[in-house]
Design an enzyme around this catalytic site. Structure first.
Site, PDB file in Angstrom:
ATOM      1  N   GLU A 260       0.882  -1.180   0.000  1.00 41.94           N
ATOM      2  CA  GLU A 260       0.000   0.000   0.000  1.00 41.94           C
ATOM      3  C   GLU A 260       0.908   1.214   0.000  1.00 41.94           C
ATOM      4  O   GLU A 260       1.339   1.681   1.045  1.00 41.94           O
ATOM      5  CB  GLU A 260      -0.855   0.032   1.274  1.00 41.94           C
ATOM      6  CG  GLU A 260      -1.769  -1.149   1.459  1.00 41.94           C
ATOM      7  CD  GLU A 260      -2.921  -1.179   0.479  1.00 41.94           C
ATOM      8  OE1 GLU A 260      -3.088  -0.216  -0.291  1.00 41.94           O
ATOM      9  OE2 GLU A 260      -3.638  -2.183   0.480  1.00 41.94           O
ATOM     10  N   CYS A 294      -2.681   8.733   2.677  1.00 40.15           N
ATOM     11  CA  CYS A 294      -2.307   8.336   1.321  1.00 40.15           C
ATOM     12  C   CYS A 294      -3.464   8.608   0.374  1.00 40.15           C
ATOM     13  O   CYS A 294      -3.266   8.709  -0.833  1.00 40.15           O
ATOM     14  CB  CYS A 294      -1.801   6.909   1.250  1.00 40.15           C
ATOM     15  SG  CYS A 294      -2.807   5.753   2.086  1.00 40.15           S
TER      16      CYS A 294
HETATM   17  C1  UN1 Z   1      -3.855   5.751   4.657  1.00 40.13           C
HETATM   18  O1  UN1 Z   1      -3.780   6.962   4.494  1.00 40.13           O
HETATM   19  O2  UN1 Z   1      -2.829   5.031   4.728  1.00 40.13           O
HETATM   20  O3  UN1 Z   1      -9.438   6.228   3.165  1.00 40.13           O
HETATM   21  C2  UN1 Z   1      -5.132   5.038   4.870  1.00 40.13           C
HETATM   22  C3  UN1 Z   1      -8.969   6.841   4.127  1.00 40.13           C
HETATM   23  C4  UN1 Z   1      -8.789   6.063   5.396  1.00 40.13           C
HETATM   24  C5  UN1 Z   1      -7.541   5.255   5.336  1.00 40.13           C
HETATM   25  C6  UN1 Z   1      -6.337   5.925   4.779  1.00 40.13           C
HETATM   26  N1  UN1 Z   1      -9.899   5.182   5.570  1.00 40.13           N
HETATM   27  O4  UN1 Z   1      -8.665   8.011   4.085  1.00 40.13           O
END
Ligand code: UN1
Length: 504
Positions: A260, A294
């Site tokens: 990820e 992310c």
């Molecule tokens: C991340 O930023 O690693 O979709 C995960 C989202 C959250 C998870 C982000 N449920 O913004």
């Protein structure tokens, strides 16, 4: 602060390793809050020898855990969810203290943990395999899913507890054990979660090494996870260069991985969309978690007929952003995670300017003592600005105009990353095009809602340099199990597949 730490079992000095007992005689690390520079606690890392013992215990625990019926494993995850519910506020407060996201977002993060536990409990009775018609008479063809082994979870600072839970809740019902290496920036939340899991496992009489922990640097403890064949699956959340490194090491030994990696989220704002909705979606996507998700919105691609109005209204919103101590309810944007993140943002802004981008607002360091605060930044740029290809993990938003929907989609797809994307439009043909094979190339493509805040029920992850992994909901559980296909002959005779005959 002391009350929060104490309620979650955090002491002044905490060993950073767990596999049934707490160990850690390596380097001591002081954990400092990005809110005000205050020292929270000290953590001692595990040594490579201690890591080896932890992994051996996790591996040993797998031998019996895999034989527990899946619905019984689900009962453990149900209790884990209940414990998280009980500790929701304290855990959210610790997330806020340790990495600086606002308390409302910290509460949202713990809610994701609770939700994935509920999802996994149901899943524990739904680990379905298929049966297929055999081409042979009186034969049956079937597949089953079996537990895989130790799952190594290497997580990032920005979702210090949720990412562990997405992996752990699913891995546990799948019959795997979990060995967690959290970000060195957020070890306390990892210790708190592991203590919660320890209590639950002990209450049921299971080996607490089923949820193990090894705190240490990526270059030593992380690489021991990546290279050890006892770790069946490595689930890594982090940067693209980090993922490239992990992917190679795990592939070299034919282990499985879930990567990820970076995102570079974009929202297309059509002139046929609801402007208020677009503003709210882009605003939260860009400044939420101080731009450190992310899934954060990093690019907004706006139809040229509404570009200037949209920019003006967004700048006005940015100017009103309440920045400061993320524990206060009126605050919308807390600090960045550490001083290095502030430097990265300031350097990125200089590069944007050098490349011809115009900084419209923000991007200044805020002089709050001990904290890592900045104002969120908007840059007005041409669609080919080189910096737009990069993910700067901070609140900088690039805005660029488009004329046709095809052009907007091409800009959205024209970056190396492929995690999250969105379109704001009430035109059915535009939104369907965006979702079609000719549309967004991302793992997440939303309509009339922003790029962040993915729900746990879907599979989470993205394409291209985002790494291709999927975790959390839908059928992402399949990566945490091994598939076994069986042909069963009940004909009483011999019949070969593919029509081959055997003369004996
Ligand atoms: C991340 O930023 O690693 O979709 C995960 C989202 C959250 C998870 C982000 N449920 O913004």
């Amino acid at each position: 602060m002391q009350k929060i730490l104490k309620s979650l079992g955090i002491s002044d000095v905490n060993p950073g390793g767990f596999a049934g007992s707490w160990i850690g005689s390596g380097k001591a690390q002081t954990v400092v809050s990005p809110i005000n520079g205050e020292t929270l606690a000290t953590v001692t890392n595990v040594t490579p020898q201690e890591f080896d013992a932890i992994l051996a215990k996790s591996h040993h625990a797998f031998a019996s855990w895999k034989l527990v019926p899946a619905p019984k494993r689900g009962e453990v995850v149900k209790a884990l969810g209940d414990e998280l519910r009980r500790n929701k506020v304290a855990l959210a407060e610790l997330v806020t203290l340790e990495m600086g996201k606002t308390l409302r977002e910290g509460l949202g993060e713990v809610q994701e943990m609770i939700d994935i536990c509920d999802f996994a409990v149901g899943l524990s009775r739904q680990l379905y395999g298929l049966t297929m018609p055999s081409e042979r008479r009186m034969h049956r063809l079937q597949e089953q899913w079996h537990p895989l082994g130790v799952v190594g979870v290497i997580s990032a600072f920005n979702f210090p507890v949720a990412v562990w839970s997405w992996n752990t809740a699913i891995a546990l019902v799948c019959g795997d054990t979990v060995l967690w290496k959290p970000s060195s920036k957020t070890p306390l939340t990892a210790i708190a979660c592991t203590k919660i899991a320890e209590t639950v496992l002990r209450d049921f009489g299971y080996d607490p090494a089923i949820c193990s922990l090894a705190i240490g640097k990526g270059s030593d403890i992380g690489d021991l996870i990546n290279t050890d064949p006892r770790v069946a699956l490595v689930s890594y959340t982090g940067s693209v260069p980090g993922g490239r490194h992990v992917g190679k090491l795990v592939q070299e030994r034919f282990g499985k991985h879930i990567l990820e990696l970076g995102g570079n989220g974009a929202v297309i704002v059509s002139e046929k969309g609801d402007l208020d909705l677009a503003l709210a979606s882009v605003y939260f996507g860009a400044i939420g978690t101080s731009g450190q998700r992310c899934t954060s919105t990093r690019r907004v691609i706006v139809h040229s007929s509404i570009h200037d109005t949209f920019l003006e209204r967004l700048v006005a919103l940015y100017g009103k952003t309440a920045i400061g101590d993320p524990r206060k309810s009126e605050i919308l944007m807390g600090p960045l995670v550490d001083p290095g993140a502030v430097d990265t943002l300031l350097a990125a802004i200089e590069t944007v300017k050098a490349q011809g981008g115009r900084i419209v607002c923000g991007g200044e360091r805020l002089p709050i003592p001990g904290g890592c605060y900045v104002t969120p930044c908007i840059a007005s740029v041409a669609k080919d600005l080189p910096m737009m290809q990069e993910e700067t993990f901070a609140p900088i938003l690039y805005m660029t105009p488009y004329d046709t929907i095809e052009e907007a989609i091409a800009i959205q797809n024209g970056v190396p990353q492929g995690l999250s994307s969105a379109i704001i439009s009430n035109d059915h043909r535009e939104t369907e095009l965006f979702l079609s094979a000719a549309g967004s190339d991302c793992g997440i493509a939303n309509v009339n809602t922003g790029t962040s805040g993915a729900e746990i029920g879907g599979a989470f992850g993205g394409e291209k340099e985002t790494g291709g992994g999927r975790e959390s909901g839908s059928d992402a559980w399949k990566t945490y199990m091994r598939r076994q296909t069986s042909a069963i002959n009940f004909s009483g005779g011999v019949e070969l597949a593919q029509g081959i005959t055997l003369e004996m």
